[in-house]
Design a protein around this motif. Structure first.
Motif, short mmCIF file in Angstrom:
data_model
loop_
_atom_site.label_atom_id
_atom_site.label_comp_id
_atom_site.label_asym_id
_atom_site.label_seq_id
_atom_site.Cartn_x
_atom_site.Cartn_y
_atom_site.Cartn_z
N SER A 1 -1.21 6.45 -8.79
CA SER A 1 -1.78 7.02 -7.57
C SER A 1 -1.49 6.18 -6.34
CB SER A 1 -3.29 7.22 -7.73
OG SER A 1 -3.93 5.98 -7.94
N GLY A 2 -0.91 5.01 -6.51
CA GLY A 2 -0.54 4.18 -5.38
C GLY A 2 -1.56 3.12 -4.99
N ARG A 3 -2.57 2.89 -5.83
CA ARG A 3 -3.61 1.91 -5.52
C ARG A 3 -3.03 0.52 -5.27
NH1 ARG A 3 -6.83 1.41 -10.47
NH2 ARG A 3 -4.89 2.06 -11.38
N THR A 4 -2.19 0.05 -6.17
CA THR A 4 -1.63 -1.29 -6.05
C THR A 4 -0.72 -1.38 -4.83
OG1 THR A 4 -1.80 -1.68 -8.42
CG2 THR A 4 -0.21 -3.04 -7.21
N HIS A 5 0.10 -0.37 -4.61
CA HIS A 5 0.98 -0.34 -3.44
C HIS A 5 0.16 -0.46 -2.16
CE1 HIS A 5 4.61 1.29 -1.18
NE2 HIS A 5 3.65 1.28 -0.28
N LEU A 6 -0.89 0.35 -2.04
CA LEU A 6 -1.73 0.33 -0.85
C LEU A 6 -2.42 -1.03 -0.67
CD1 LEU A 6 -3.36 3.85 -0.89
CD2 LEU A 6 -1.87 2.91 0.88
N ALA A 7 -2.94 -1.58 -1.75
CA ALA A 7 -3.62 -2.88 -1.67
C ALA A 7 -2.64 -3.95 -1.17
CB ALA A 7 -4.18 -3.26 -3.03
N GLN A 8 -1.45 -3.98 -1.74
CA GLN A 8 -0.47 -4.98 -1.34
C GLN A 8 -0.01 -4.76 0.10
OE1 GLN A 8 2.48 -4.73 -4.46
NE2 GLN A 8 1.23 -5.92 -5.87
N ALA A 9 0.14 -3.51 0.50
CA ALA A 9 0.56 -3.20 1.87
C ALA A 9 -0.51 -3.62 2.87
CB ALA A 9 0.86 -1.71 2.00
N LEU A 10 -1.77 -3.38 2.55
CA LEU A 10 -2.87 -3.77 3.46
C LEU A 10 -2.95 -5.28 3.60
CD1 LEU A 10 -5.62 -1.24 2.43
CD2 LEU A 10 -4.41 -1.34 4.60
N LEU A 11 -2.78 -5.98 2.49
CA LEU A 11 -2.80 -7.45 2.56
C LEU A 11 -1.61 -7.97 3.37
CD1 LEU A 11 -3.94 -8.42 -1.02
CD2 LEU A 11 -5.24 -8.64 1.09
N GLN A 12 -0.46 -7.36 3.19
CA GLN A 12 0.73 -7.76 3.94
C GLN A 12 0.50 -7.57 5.43
OE1 GLN A 12 3.44 -9.17 2.67
NE2 GLN A 12 4.52 -9.28 4.59
N GLU A 13 -0.08 -6.43 5.79
CA GLU A 13 -0.37 -6.14 7.19
C GLU A 13 -1.38 -7.14 7.77
OE1 GLU A 13 -2.48 -2.39 9.03
OE2 GLU A 13 -0.43 -1.87 8.43
N ALA A 14 -2.42 -7.44 7.01
CA ALA A 14 -3.43 -8.40 7.46
C ALA A 14 -2.82 -9.80 7.61
CB ALA A 14 -4.60 -8.44 6.48
N SER A 15 -1.93 -10.15 6.70
CA SER A 15 -1.25 -11.45 6.78
C SER A 15 -0.40 -11.54 8.03
CB SER A 15 -0.39 -11.66 5.53
OG SER A 15 0.33 -12.86 5.61
N GLN A 16 0.29 -10.46 8.37
CA GLN A 16 1.12 -10.44 9.56
C GLN A 16 0.29 -10.53 10.84
OE1 GLN A 16 3.39 -6.85 8.92
NE2 GLN A 16 4.89 -7.89 7.63
N GLN A 17 -0.99 -10.18 10.74
CA GLN A 17 -1.91 -10.30 11.87
C GLN A 17 -2.54 -11.70 11.92
OE1 GLN A 17 -4.72 -7.12 11.32
NE2 GLN A 17 -3.21 -5.54 11.72
#
Length: 160
Positions: free
Chosen positions: A54-70
């Motif tokens: 369902s994309g749970r892991t993809h979304l979690a990793q993407a959100l963390l990546q975005e937060a890290s870039q911030q």
């Protein structure tokens, strides 16, 4: 004298995941809810629910990546890592801006890990950090019975 070598754990989300790569395919409202959760900062805890694929892991990793870039401090852990290395791995996670535990439902059979997670979530609530937990939908009720949480948001994702 026996010297033990300390292991270094990979606790960062894999690089390269981002939200633009996620194809919602019927999950638009849940994705929108997730983005609103991130932007609002009101709830410290969010569950991402869904079956495998369902994309749970993809979304979690993407959100963390975005937060890290911030510039935020982020940690990604899988429940498998907690099981493998022990509940002590959760110590200090309340000091980071944003952390994720992927497949948290795998911890249901590990009392020490659930106790440590409850203590962490209490400290997180007091500190004002953000936590993302991913789980299968079928184990979500059991998690709610075991986790001592007061305020959270839960978003369901369907298979892609």
């Amino acid at each position: 004298m026996l010297l033990m070598q300390q292991r270094v754990l990979a606790l960062q989300a894999p690089v390269g995941m981002d939200l633009t790569q996620f194809i919602p395919n019927g999950n638009e409202s849940s994705l929108s809810g997730l983005q609103k959760w991130i932007e609002s900062g009101e709830q410290s805890l969010c569950f991402l629910l869904g079956c495998s694929g369902s994309g749970r892991t993809h979304l979690a990793q993407a959100l963390l990546q975005e937060a890290s870039q911030q510039g935020k401090t982020v940690i990604y852990l899988s429940a498998q890592q907690i099981i493998q290395y022990g509940a002590g791995i959760l110590q200090g996670l309340d000091q980071v801006s944003f952390f994720c535990i992927d497949d948290v439902d795998l911890l249901l059979r590990h009392e020490e890990a659930i106790d440590a997670l409850n203590a962490l979530l209490k400290r997180l609530q007091d500190a004002g950090g953000n936590c993302l937990l991913t789980s299968t939908e079928e184990h979500y009720p059991a998690l709610l019975n075991r986790l001592l949480i007061l305020s959270f948001i839960a978003l369901k994702f369907h298979p892609l």
